[in-house]
Design a protein around this motif. Sequence first.
Motif, short mmCIF file in Angstrom:
data_model
loop_
_atom_site.label_atom_id
_atom_site.label_comp_id
_atom_site.label_asym_id
_atom_site.label_seq_id
_atom_site.Cartn_x
_atom_site.Cartn_y
_atom_site.Cartn_z
N VAL A 63 13.29 90.23 34.35
CA VAL A 63 14.13 91.41 34.85
C VAL A 63 13.82 92.70 34.44
CG1 VAL A 63 16.64 92.19 34.64
CG2 VAL A 63 15.79 89.65 34.59
N GLU A 64 13.78 93.57 35.19
CA GLU A 64 13.33 95.12 34.93
C GLU A 64 14.49 95.93 35.64
OE1 GLU A 64 8.51 94.51 35.23
OE2 GLU A 64 9.56 95.60 36.84
N SER A 65 14.82 97.05 35.14
CA SER A 65 15.48 97.86 35.67
C SER A 65 15.40 99.49 35.22
CB SER A 65 17.14 97.79 35.01
OG SER A 65 17.21 97.89 33.70
N THR A 66 15.66 100.25 36.15
CA THR A 66 15.65 101.82 35.88
C THR A 66 16.58 102.29 36.12
OG1 THR A 66 13.06 101.36 36.63
CG2 THR A 66 14.11 103.89 36.61
N VAL A 67 17.09 103.32 35.41
CA VAL A 67 18.15 104.39 35.76
C VAL A 67 17.44 105.34 35.93
CG1 VAL A 67 20.15 105.44 34.75
CG2 VAL A 67 19.83 103.22 33.95
N GLY A 68 17.72 105.97 37.40
CA GLY A 68 17.15 107.13 37.69
C GLY A 68 17.27 107.27 39.28
#
Length: 185
Positions: A63-68
């Motif tokens: 699981v990967e996530s990026t706030v942006g």
Amino acid sequence: LVAHHSKDASMLDVFCCSGGFTVHAAAAGAKLVHGIDLSSHAINEVGVNLDANQARLRADLTVESTVGDAFETMEELVRTGRRFDIVVIDPPSFAPRESAVPMALRAYQRLTALGLQLVNAGGLLFQASCSSRVDAESFYATIQRQADLSGVTLTEIERTGHALDHRIGFVHGSYLKALLARVDR
């Protein structure tokens, strides 16, 4: 629909919000899910929703996530050579009024260009719009025009819209539209 194609796939969920596409793909056996959203609260909700479905997820799920910003993050993923088996692009409405339609179509075209660079050959692009003032044919034509400009062949798998229980009772009520297509280079 996306979950049906997600077993053993890597999936990018752009404008992921609380992770509806992410969770369904993960529960269907995706090996990697990556969510992008401008809101850290939304990204946190993805984690909560994945945790709530832990029993249905594969043990080796990444699981990967990026706030942006979605556009900037997609550009960075392109620069770093990332590719995914499935790219889901489901932005908020880009055309709150008629005068915003040309700008919205340009945004959809830019998202398509980035999405096509991020999907593996033979992979899937799922692109959606909830902009009520952008008609379905203009939306689909914009995606196809960018595919042509990118030298990519899109093989349409399915177009979707409102569920049967979603009555359309006003002029711009038919605002949901999406395309699932295979991407060939």
